[in-house]
Design a protein around this motif. Structure first.
Motif, mmCIF file in Angstrom:
data_model
loop_
_atom_site.group_PDB
_atom_site.id
_atom_site.type_symbol
_atom_site.label_atom_id
_atom_site.label_comp_id
_atom_site.label_asym_id
_atom_site.label_seq_id
_atom_site.Cartn_x
_atom_site.Cartn_y
_atom_site.Cartn_z
ATOM 1 N N GLY A 14 25.808 -63.268 3.279
ATOM 2 C CA GLY A 14 26.086 -64.164 2.260
ATOM 3 C C GLY A 14 25.012 -64.644 1.418
ATOM 4 N N ALA A 15 23.884 -63.930 1.331
ATOM 5 C CA ALA A 15 22.886 -64.066 0.306
ATOM 6 C C ALA A 15 23.284 -63.752 -1.101
ATOM 7 C CB ALA A 15 21.443 -63.397 0.619
ATOM 8 N N THR A 16 22.835 -64.115 -2.152
ATOM 9 C CA THR A 16 22.907 -63.765 -3.500
ATOM 10 C C THR A 16 21.801 -62.692 -3.668
ATOM 11 O OG1 THR A 16 23.741 -65.869 -4.140
ATOM 12 C CG2 THR A 16 22.824 -64.304 -5.756
ATOM 13 N N ILE A 17 22.289 -61.432 -4.275
ATOM 14 C CA ILE A 17 21.284 -60.367 -4.240
ATOM 15 C C ILE A 17 21.380 -59.531 -5.543
ATOM 16 C CG2 ILE A 17 20.540 -58.225 -3.446
ATOM 17 C CD1 ILE A 17 22.110 -59.157 -0.761
ATOM 18 N N SER A 18 20.372 -59.420 -6.354
ATOM 19 C CA SER A 18 20.232 -58.823 -7.642
ATOM 20 C C SER A 18 19.282 -57.754 -7.453
ATOM 21 C CB SER A 18 19.999 -59.896 -8.733
ATOM 22 O OG SER A 18 19.646 -59.076 -9.933
ATOM 23 N N VAL A 19 19.561 -56.648 -7.659
ATOM 24 C CA VAL A 19 18.542 -55.572 -7.727
ATOM 25 C C VAL A 19 18.506 -54.899 -9.173
ATOM 26 C CG1 VAL A 19 17.675 -53.207 -6.498
ATOM 27 C CG2 VAL A 19 19.011 -55.218 -5.231
ATOM 28 N N ASP A 20 17.460 -54.698 -9.795
ATOM 29 C CA ASP A 20 17.368 -53.992 -11.072
ATOM 30 C C ASP A 20 16.483 -53.040 -11.184
ATOM 31 O OD1 ASP A 20 16.658 -53.532 -14.114
ATOM 32 O OD2 ASP A 20 17.248 -55.639 -14.572
ATOM 33 N N LEU A 21 16.943 -51.793 -11.590
ATOM 34 C CA LEU A 21 16.264 -50.603 -11.586
ATOM 35 C C LEU A 21 15.181 -50.584 -12.548
ATOM 36 C CD1 LEU A 21 15.525 -47.813 -10.264
ATOM 37 C CD2 LEU A 21 17.477 -46.986 -11.738
ATOM 38 N N VAL A 22 15.670 -51.145 -13.790
ATOM 39 C CA VAL A 22 14.873 -50.994 -15.119
ATOM 40 C C VAL A 22 13.554 -51.952 -14.900
ATOM 41 C CG1 VAL A 22 14.761 -51.735 -17.553
ATOM 42 C CG2 VAL A 22 16.750 -50.643 -16.675
ATOM 43 N N THR A 23 13.445 -52.894 -14.303
ATOM 44 C CA THR A 23 12.564 -53.665 -14.093
ATOM 45 C C THR A 23 11.889 -53.754 -12.840
ATOM 46 O OG1 THR A 23 13.928 -55.618 -13.405
ATOM 47 C CG2 THR A 23 13.497 -55.623 -15.766
ATOM 48 N N HIS A 24 12.556 -52.961 -11.866
ATOM 49 C CA HIS A 24 12.236 -53.057 -10.396
ATOM 50 C C HIS A 24 12.061 -54.126 -9.749
ATOM 51 C CE1 HIS A 24 11.013 -48.664 -10.990
ATOM 52 N NE2 HIS A 24 10.602 -48.906 -12.387
ATOM 53 N N ARG A 25 12.637 -55.156 -10.332
ATOM 54 C CA ARG A 25 12.651 -56.413 -9.599
ATOM 55 C C ARG A 25 14.080 -56.518 -8.533
ATOM 56 N NH1 ARG A 25 8.254 -56.484 -11.440
ATOM 57 N NH2 ARG A 25 7.429 -58.105 -12.726
ATOM 58 N N VAL A 26 13.849 -57.167 -7.539
ATOM 59 C CA VAL A 26 14.601 -57.541 -6.524
ATOM 60 C C VAL A 26 14.800 -59.158 -6.369
ATOM 61 C CG1 VAL A 26 15.379 -57.178 -4.172
ATOM 62 C CG2 VAL A 26 14.495 -55.314 -5.333
ATOM 63 N N GLU A 27 15.812 -59.896 -6.425
ATOM 64 C CA GLU A 27 15.808 -61.191 -6.318
ATOM 65 C C GLU A 27 17.067 -61.505 -5.066
ATOM 66 O OE1 GLU A 27 16.574 -63.348 -9.782
ATOM 67 O OE2 GLU A 27 15.136 -62.073 -11.105
ATOM 68 N N PHE A 28 16.694 -62.435 -4.427
ATOM 69 C CA PHE A 28 17.634 -62.990 -3.292
ATOM 70 C C PHE A 28 17.474 -64.015 -2.803
ATOM 71 C CE2 PHE A 28 14.171 -60.815 -1.218
ATOM 72 C CZ PHE A 28 13.895 -61.416 -0.093
ATOM 73 N N THR A 29 18.519 -64.775 -2.181
ATOM 74 C CA THR A 29 18.657 -66.047 -1.695
ATOM 75 C C THR A 29 18.291 -65.676 -0.101
ATOM 76 O OG1 THR A 29 20.715 -66.427 -1.750
ATOM 77 C CG2 THR A 29 19.496 -67.269 -3.387
ATOM 78 N N GLY A 30 17.743 -66.710 0.553
ATOM 79 C CA GLY A 30 17.563 -66.598 1.966
ATOM 80 C C GLY A 30 16.396 -66.567 2.489
ATOM 81 N N ASP A 31 16.042 -66.044 3.835
ATOM 82 C CA ASP A 31 14.881 -65.981 4.484
ATOM 83 C C ASP A 31 14.160 -65.054 3.677
ATOM 84 O OD1 ASP A 31 13.183 -64.537 6.514
ATOM 85 O OD2 ASP A 31 13.661 -66.688 7.308
ATOM 86 N N ARG A 32 12.930 -65.481 3.200
ATOM 87 C CA ARG A 32 11.967 -64.495 2.433
ATOM 88 C C ARG A 32 11.526 -63.303 3.442
ATOM 89 N NH1 ARG A 32 8.442 -64.988 -2.045
ATOM 90 N NH2 ARG A 32 6.739 -63.599 -1.779
ATOM 91 N N SER A 33 11.088 -63.616 4.666
ATOM 92 C CA SER A 33 10.365 -62.887 5.594
ATOM 93 C C SER A 33 11.491 -61.537 6.062
ATOM 94 C CB SER A 33 9.745 -63.474 6.557
ATOM 95 O OG SER A 33 8.835 -64.402 6.252
ATOM 96 N N ALA A 34 12.883 -62.248 6.201
ATOM 97 C CA ALA A 34 13.733 -61.164 6.523
ATOM 98 C C ALA A 34 13.904 -60.188 5.451
ATOM 99 C CB ALA A 34 14.922 -61.947 7.164
ATOM 100 N N GLY A 35 14.086 -60.742 4.139
ATOM 101 C CA GLY A 35 14.368 -59.982 3.130
ATOM 102 C C GLY A 35 13.161 -58.750 2.844
ATOM 103 N N GLU A 36 12.204 -59.254 2.789
ATOM 104 C CA GLU A 36 10.741 -58.571 2.995
ATOM 105 C C GLU A 36 10.876 -57.440 3.876
ATOM 106 O OE1 GLU A 36 5.901 -58.669 2.262
ATOM 107 O OE2 GLU A 36 7.084 -60.374 2.744
ATOM 108 N N GLU A 37 10.955 -57.757 5.138
ATOM 109 C CA GLU A 37 11.131 -56.851 6.291
ATOM 110 C C GLU A 37 12.412 -55.674 6.087
ATOM 111 O OE1 GLU A 37 10.001 -54.630 9.522
ATOM 112 O OE2 GLU A 37 8.941 -56.138 8.333
ATOM 113 N N ALA A 38 13.338 -56.108 5.617
ATOM 114 C CA ALA A 38 14.618 -55.274 5.399
ATOM 115 C C ALA A 38 14.344 -54.261 4.303
ATOM 116 C CB ALA A 38 15.941 -56.373 4.791
#
Length: 66
Positions: free
Chosen positions: A31-55
């Motif tokens: 259910g998180a909002t996720i954006s992954v951009d190869l050009v800028t190498h940025r990953v943005e998401f909503t939800g638990d920061r630690s769980a996202g980092e670990e994933a």
């Protein structure tokens, strides 16, 4: 409302990498909002920061705080 987290993932180098990171985040943060951009190498998401980092790490990439 969930807080947005942004990481630089500089070891994403291709479209396959983007898909792998997105899938890892979708699995870890349903259910998180996720954006992954190869050009800028940025990953943005909503939800638990630690769980996202670990994933991202478990998918084989190195998230760095921005």
């Amino acid at each position: 409302m969930s807080e947005k987290t942004i990481f630089a993932v500089n070891d994403m180098t291709c479209g396959h990498c983007v898909g792998t990171v997105r899938k890892a985040l979708e699995d870890a943060l349903p259910g998180a909002t996720i954006s992954v951009d190869l050009v800028t190498h940025r990953v943005e998401f909503t939800g638990d920061r630690s769980a996202g980092e670990e994933a991202i790490r478990e998918a084989g990439y190195t998230p760095e705080a921005v």
